[in-house]
Design an enzyme around this catalytic site. Structure first.
Site, short mmCIF file in Angstrom:
data_model
loop_
_atom_site.label_atom_id
_atom_site.label_comp_id
_atom_site.label_asym_id
_atom_site.label_seq_id
_atom_site.Cartn_x
_atom_site.Cartn_y
_atom_site.Cartn_z
N TYR A 218 61.65 -14.96 -29.02
CA TYR A 218 59.58 -15.72 -29.50
C TYR A 218 59.97 -17.01 -29.61
O TYR A 218 59.18 -17.93 -29.77
CB TYR A 218 59.58 -14.43 -30.91
N CYS B 169 58.85 -10.55 -38.31
CA CYS B 169 59.52 -11.31 -37.89
C CYS B 169 58.94 -12.78 -38.14
O CYS B 169 57.64 -13.36 -38.45
CB CYS B 169 58.36 -11.42 -36.42
N CYS C 232 65.43 -15.09 -39.98
CA CYS C 232 65.11 -14.24 -38.72
C CYS C 232 65.43 -12.04 -38.75
O CYS C 232 66.58 -12.88 -38.80
CB CYS C 232 65.53 -15.25 -37.36
N1 DGL Z 1 62.85 -11.78 -35.37
C1 DGL Z 1 62.31 -12.88 -35.41
C2 DGL Z 1 61.99 -13.81 -36.06
O1 DGL Z 1 62.80 -13.45 -37.39
C3 DGL Z 1 62.58 -13.19 -33.73
C4 DGL Z 1 63.49 -13.97 -32.71
C5 DGL Z 1 63.68 -14.35 -30.86
O2 DGL Z 1 62.32 -13.25 -30.60
O3 DGL Z 1 63.64 -15.36 -31.23
O4 DGL Z 1 62.00 -14.78 -35.74
#
Ligand code: DGL
Length: 268
Positions: A46, A77, A189
Site C-alpha cells: 500500500y 495498517c 508500519c
Molecule cells: N503494514 C502497512 C502499514 O502499517 C502497509 C505496508 C505496505 O503495504 O506498504 O503501513
C-alpha cells in the site's frame, strides 16, 4: 450487551502480513473474541501507492469483511488509516478503529533524544502524520524516514542480513543520523514489528523501539466495551481465521507462519 452483534467476529485487514503483529496483540488482550483477518495480498504494497488508490482498495477490503458479518473493523495498517479511515467511516456506522505511528507515547516516555519514525512513503506524506509531527516536534526532534520496499522485503521472509543491509542503505550506518543521540525508534508500519531485532541491531541498544500495537489493542477493547459489543463468555467461536485477496495456497500458510512468529514475539 448487544445480543445480535456481540458474538460476531472482529474484521481486521492490512495489505499483507503486517497487521498480524496487531492481531496477535488483540488475541492476547481479548482471548474471548473471534477475528477474521484479511490479507489484501492482491494489492500489497500500500505504502508506495497514491491516496486515491489506497482509498479504493481499503474500501474494497472493508466491504469484503462487512459482507462476512462483523461487529467492528480494525484497520491494522498505518498507511490505510492515514489515507482512508475517514472515508471508510463515512460509509459504515459500526466502530472502525485504525492505527497511527506511536509518536505521542515515544515523546512522553523518551522525549529527550532524537526520535526516528520509520514508515511507508504514503503514511509520511499524509496529513494525519504531519499533524502529529507538528504537534510533537517542538518537544522532541522527530526524524521521519520513508522506507519504500521494506514491507515487501519482510513479506518475502528475507534473511536477517538482507534486512540489515536494507536498513543501513535507508537510515545509514550512524554517520548521517548519529545513532548515539537516538533515544527511540517508532515503528510506523505494522510490518516492521517483525524485524524489531534487526532494527535494534542497526540503531543500537540505547534506542527503545516502540510500536502502536499494544495501545491499539487496548483501544479496540475499550471501544467494544463502550458499545456493548464484547463477546459473550459462551460465544461459540473464538480465535483467528485468515482470508486473502491473493493466492490462498501461498498466502494463508504465510499468514499462519507470521501469526506463530507474532505470538512467539509476545511471549519473549
Ligand atoms: N503494514 C502497512 C502499514 O502499517 C502497509 C505496508 C505496505 O503495504 O506498504 O503501513
Amino acid at each position: 450487551m448487544n445480543n445480535n452483534l456481540n458474538n460476531l467476529p472482529i474484521g481486521v485487514f492490512d495489505s499483507g502480513i503486517g497487521g498480524i503483529s496487531l492481531l496477535a496483540e488483540m488475541v492476547r488482550t481479548m482471548p474471548g473474541e473471534h477475528f477474521l483477518y484479511l490479507s489484501d495480498s492482491a494489492n500489497v504494497p500500500y505504502g508506495t501507492k497514491n491516496r486515491e488508490c489506497i482509498r479504493e482498495v481499503s474500501l474494497a477490503a472493508a466491504r469484503l469483511l462487512f459482507a462476512k458479518g462483523i461487529k467492528a473493523l480494525v484497520v491494522a495498517c498505518n498507511t490505510a488509516t492515514s489515507a482512508a479511515i475517514t472515508y471508510i467511516r463515512e460509509q459504515y456506522e459500526m466502530p472502525v478503529i485504525g492505527m497511527e505511528p506511536a509518536i505521542k507515547p515515544a515523546v512522553e516516555k523518551n522525549g529527550k533524544g532524537k526520535i526516528i519514525v520509520l514508515a511507508t512513503p504514503l503514511t509520511l506524506k499524509e496529513n494525519k502524520f504531519n499533524d502529529l509531527f507538528r504537534r510533537f516536534n517542538c518537544s522532541a526532534e522527530i526524524i521521519p524516514i520513508p522506507c519504500p520496499g521494506f514491507a515487501e522485503l519482510i513479506e518475502s521472509e528475507a534473511q536477517p542480513e538482507v534486512i540489515r543491509e536494507y536498513l543501513i542503505h535507508i537510515i545509514g550506518d550512524g554517520s548521517r543520523v548519529n545513532f548515539n543521540e537516538v533515544s527511540t525508534v517508532v515503528l510506523g508500519c505494522t510490518h516492521y514489528c517483525f524485524v524489531r531485532d534487526e532494527i535494534s541491531r542497526v540503531v543500537g541498544p540505547q534506542a527503545v523501539i516502540i510500536d502502536g500495537t499494544e495501545g491499539t489493542a487496548r483501544h479496540v477493547m475499550r471501544t467494544l466495551e463502550a458499545g456493548g459489543l464484547v463477546a459473550a463468555e459462551n460465544s461459540p467461536k473464538r480465535g483467528v481465521e485468515f482470508l486473502t485477496t491473493g493466492d490462498p495456497d501461498c498466502v494463508i500458510p504465510l499468514c499462519e507462519r507470521f501469526f506463530d512468529k507474532a505470538l512467539g514475539m509476545l511471549n519473549k
